[in-house]
Structure formats: C-alpha cells, structure tokens
Design a protein around this motif. Structure first.
Motif, PDB file in Angstrom:
ATOM      1  N   MET A   1       0.730  -1.447  -0.043  1.00 18.43           N
ATOM      2  CA  MET A   1      -0.042   0.002   0.061  1.00 18.43           C
ATOM      3  C   MET A   1       0.889   1.158   0.024  1.00 18.43           C
ATOM      4  N   ASP A   2       1.808   1.408   0.469  1.00 16.61           N
ATOM      5  CA  ASP A   2       3.068   2.401   0.631  1.00 16.61           C
ATOM      6  C   ASP A   2       4.291   2.047   1.032  1.00 16.61           C
ATOM      7  N   LEU A   3       5.079   2.789   0.632  1.00 18.48           N
ATOM      8  CA  LEU A   3       6.664   2.731   0.956  1.00 18.48           C
ATOM      9  C   LEU A   3       7.318   4.050   1.490  1.00 18.48           C
ATOM     10  N   SER A   4       8.418   4.023   2.079  1.00 17.41           N
ATOM     11  CA  SER A   4       9.161   5.200   2.193  1.00 17.41           C
ATOM     12  C   SER A   4      10.778   4.816   2.404  1.00 17.41           C
TER      13      SER A   4
ATOM     14  N   GLY B   1      11.022   1.220   4.462  1.00 17.78           N
ATOM     15  CA  GLY B   1       9.945   0.584   5.122  1.00 17.78           C
ATOM     16  C   GLY B   1       8.771   0.472   4.194  1.00 17.78           C
ATOM     17  N   SER B   2       7.994  -0.624   4.344  1.00 17.77           N
ATOM     18  CA  SER B   2       6.708  -0.841   3.501  1.00 17.77           C
ATOM     19  C   SER B   2       5.725  -1.158   4.203  1.00 17.77           C
TER      20      SER B   2
ATOM     21  N   LEU C   1      10.409  -3.432   7.769  1.00 21.88           N
ATOM     22  CA  LEU C   1      11.727  -2.548   7.797  1.00 21.88           C
ATOM     23  C   LEU C   1      12.659  -3.374   7.199  1.00 21.88           C
ATOM     24  N   TRP C   2      13.687  -2.731   6.249  1.00 21.19           N
ATOM     25  CA  TRP C   2      14.755  -3.800   5.643  1.00 21.19           C
ATOM     26  C   TRP C   2      15.659  -2.885   4.759  1.00 21.19           C
ATOM     27  N   GLN C   3      16.695  -3.338   5.115  1.00 19.64           N
ATOM     28  CA  GLN C   3      17.980  -2.775   4.114  1.00 19.64           C
ATOM     29  C   GLN C   3      18.608  -3.754   3.196  1.00 19.64           C
ATOM     30  N   VAL C   4      18.639  -3.407   1.961  1.00 15.87           N
ATOM     31  CA  VAL C   4      19.216  -4.009   0.946  1.00 15.87           C
ATOM     32  C   VAL C   4      20.476  -4.715   1.109  1.00 15.87           C
ATOM     33  N   GLY C   5      20.956  -5.814   0.759  1.00 19.27           N
ATOM     34  CA  GLY C   5      22.193  -6.504   1.636  1.00 19.27           C
ATOM     35  C   GLY C   5      23.361  -5.877   0.416  1.00 19.27           C
ATOM     36  N   SER C   6      24.377  -5.861   1.269  1.00 20.86           N
ATOM     37  CA  SER C   6      25.686  -5.291   0.613  1.00 20.86           C
ATOM     38  C   SER C   6      26.183  -6.075  -0.555  1.00 20.86           C
TER      39      SER C   6
END
Length: 430
Positions: free
Chosen positions: A385-388, A398-399, A408-413
């Motif tokens: 529905m939304d992302l930030s 965040g999604s 809440l997530w961080q793309v892997g290096s």
C-alpha cells in the motif's frame, strides 16, 4: 573466500536472487533453488512463497524486521529525527489504521531501532507504538511538514484533512479541514514553500492549501478540476517551488504551475493503455524526470521537457515492466541517483536502477527480467500500500501491505556491491 562473478538463483516467477556470495552461501542458495524446482509444477500458495522468501532473506538483506499490526496501515513514512545508541539508530515512523469501521482509526507514531552497520549485534527492530491520535475515517496517507516535522497532515477515506502536532498529548487533531468531499490519497507538503499542502481526491480535484490560514476562509491557494476522473495522486516537483503533478483514472498526468491558470495545465501526458495512472514520483536528481505508476502494472518514465499542452502521448522515455498488477506507490531514492522503489497490488516491491536501462543481457538473465530490475522484495503476503525510504540510512526502506504487516529492511551489501570488481589473487585461481 568469494566466488568469482555473480551468483544468480532463479525461483521461477516468484523472485530472483542476484548476489555475490561466498562459496558456502552459493551452495546453500543453489540447494534451496533445487529444492524449489523439485516441487510439483504447481502455483505456490502465498504462505509457501513467504516461507521460501523468509528462508533466503540472509542472501538479500542486511536486516529485515516484521511487525504485525492489529489493523492494516495504508501509509508509512520515516520521520527525520534520529539518535545513535551504540550500534543502533533510534528511529520513528508514521503509520495509520484502516479498521473498516470496526474500531476507532488512528494516526500512529512508532519507535524502533535499526542497525547502524552490518557488524555487531542486531538491535531489536520490532515497532513499538508510542502515540495515537484519533481520526474520523481510515487514514490513507500521513506526511510530516518538511520545515516542521512535528506537524503531520493526514487525508482520510472521507477526503478530510487533519493536522496533528506530535508534541501534543491531547490525542486529537489540532485542526480539521474539509476541502474535498470524497475519499483522497494525494498528500504532499511543499519542500520550499512552508505550509503549502497539496491534496487530491476522488472528487476529481487537486487543491493547494496554506496551513497557516486553515483557521480562516482564505486557506485555499489553488484548485483544479481539469481531470475527468478520480485524481489518484498529486506531488510537488522536487526542483520547482510552484509546480506540481497529478495523475488520474482518466489516463493523464498533468503538470500545473500554481502561479498560472487552474483550468489549463502547463503540459499533459496521455496514455490510453494505462488503465488509469495511480501514482507518480519526481526524481530528486534529474530536474525533468518523473515516473508514473499505471493500473496496467507498467511504469512510465517521462521527460517533462517533451510534454505538450495537448493530450498527445509525448515525452515517454521508457516503459518498465516487472510487476503483474496495479501500481500503488513509488518513490525515488533520496540518496542514489536513478534508484526507484515501486509497490504494487501483486504483493511485490521492486527496486529499479535506471542507469541499467538498455544494458545487454545474457539469455538466461533476460528471462529473469529487464536489466534495470535491481531487486524484488517479495516478503509481503498482501498488496503493498505504501513505501518510504529512510532519510538518513542508505538502501533502507519501510513498507506496508494490507496483510497488517510492516516491513523495515535494508538491501544487502552483496547486491549493492554486485557490480564492484573483486580482486582475485593469482594463487586463488586454479
């Protein structure tokens, strides 16, 4: 020791993992893919897709946090203030509720911790709701004022606008405003003109209001009803203080200057194949670039210099295809030029790298998607529905989805640095 090259593990059409891994990690990923491929040739259930995604999170993310809410949130935004405690950011976010009339709806403030670096102990990043402010309807969007982040505006299912002061303990709206008379989603604060709020609604209008004059009858600065159908989204231009864009179910993107006529847009883009345009995002790096998210699942990249004042389909630079259902949300990265995040009813959130458009691909890579498809976040079990994007930490988002879960997530290096050449010692080569 690292593998030479990029490891690509294909989980059919559910998601594809592209990463640089250690030999052990690669072997584990290949084993997981083999296990998947050996299953009967049937569609996976949503739960089976989720379990497969969860099993392979360690290859794609630096961290992933999942928090279940009592009611789904249709909106999410990271708040800008943060502190560092040890190896963790103390962070806050805006959320809402959609109770379908079964309970009171609220604007919510949530606190969390996210890691500063990939080393060290991972903090507890599950969200904790610290404040709630009541609202008359489901909150479709909530956004803070850039010049004063304590002031938050919301637009709800009745098209009502409410303003909240996060420092207020009364748990009620500071001001209530009704410029629209139907459901609304468009909500955007002007980054240059303090207090100028842009809203749009199912009533086919887009309105600019001056927050400082809400208590008077002079709050409305600009109103356009030039769209022929629902105005799904409206956002301010990232480089021009008086310019905004709006998109509608009438298949048109319109560009307006609030110093000019409200009935005649500066320019128009028209795409009859879109089945409605749901969302848009102006690039913070490229003055004339805007992305449009269509109901037909495609994303259009538009050069606003090539638009006309008519309804001709001019200005289209490129069409990106990777989703399988209507787009719901999109936002360019504030940190990395050319990186766009898009959310869809197909339960997927995709990161795109616009600088890879047109790159040559091997046949097996082309089967997995276009070259600009950077990463697919496939952990939601309902429509996104939304992302930030997190404003102070690269590659962190965040999604929210209609499955009641906040991610809440961080793309892997390993993905971020996949194109960085590895130095291989001659002694490591056979």
């Amino acid at each position: 020791m690292w593998c030479v090259g990029v490891i690509r593990v294909d989980f059919s059409k559910h998601f594809t993992l592209v990463a640089r891994m250690s030999i052990q990690e690669a072997a584990e990923a290949v084993a997981a893919a083999t296990e998947f491929e050996n299953q009967p040739n049937e569609e996976l259930s949503i739960n089976e897709e989720y379990q497969l995604w969860r099993k392979n999170c360690r290859y794609m993310y630096e961290f992933v946090s999942e928090t279940a809410l009592t009611w789904p949130s249709l909106t999410i935004q990271w708040l800008p203030e943060h502190t560092i405690e040890g190896d963790a950011y103390e962070s806050s976010l805006l959320l809402g509720t959609h109770t379908s009339g079964e309970d009171t709806n609220y604007l919510k403030i949530a606190n969390t911790q996210i890691p500063v670096s990939s080393s060290g102990d991972k903090p507890m990043s599950r969200l904790k709701i610290t404040k709630k402010f009541a609202n008359n309807h489901e909150i479709n969007r909530a956004r803070y004022m850039p010049q004063d982040p304590n002031i938050v505006a919301t637009i709800n299912g009745g098209g009502e606008i409410d303003f909240y002061d996060r420092t207020d303990d009364s748990k009620a709206a500071k001001q209530h405003y009704t410029p629209h008379d139907e459901n609304g989603y468009g909500l955007s604060w002007n980054p240059y003109l303090k207090g100028y709020l842009l809203t749009s609604s199912d009533d086919k209008s887009a309105i600019v209001s001056d927050y400082s004059k809400i208590a008077t009858n002079e709050a409305q600065v600009f109103k356009t009803t030039s769209h022929d159908d629902i105005v799904n989204d409206a956002k301010w231009h990232g480089h021009e203080a008086h310019v905004f864009g709006s998109v509608s179910d009438d298949n048109r993107f319109r560009l307006f200057d609030i110093r000019a006529s409200a009935t005649t847009p500066v320019s128009v883009y028209h795409d009859d194949t879109a089945k409605g345009i749901n969302t848009l995002s102006f690039s913070p790096f490229s003055h004339h670039l805007v992305a449009l998210g269509n109901a037909n699942s495609n994303i259009g990249l538009i050069d606003t210099r090539k638009l006309s004042s008519s309804t001709k389909k001019e200005g289209l630079l490129h069409t990106m295809m990777g989703h399988s259902d209507a787009l719901t949300s999109m936002e360019f990265s504030p940190h990395k030029d050319g990186i766009l995040a898009t959310g869809s009813q197909d339960r997927r959130l995709i990161l795109w790298d616009l600088f890879k458009i047109g790159e040559e691909q091997a046949q097996e890579d082309a089967e997995d998607g276009c070259p600009e498809l950077f990463m697919m976040h496939a952990g939601h079990t309902g429509g996104v529905m939304d992302l930030s994007w997190c404003p102070y930490k690269d590659w962190t988002l965040g999604s929210v989805a209609d499955d009641n879960i906040v991610h809440l997530w961080q793309v892997g290096s390993s993905l971020v640095n996949a194109d960085t050449p590895e130095h291989i010692k001659p002694s490591d080569l056979e």
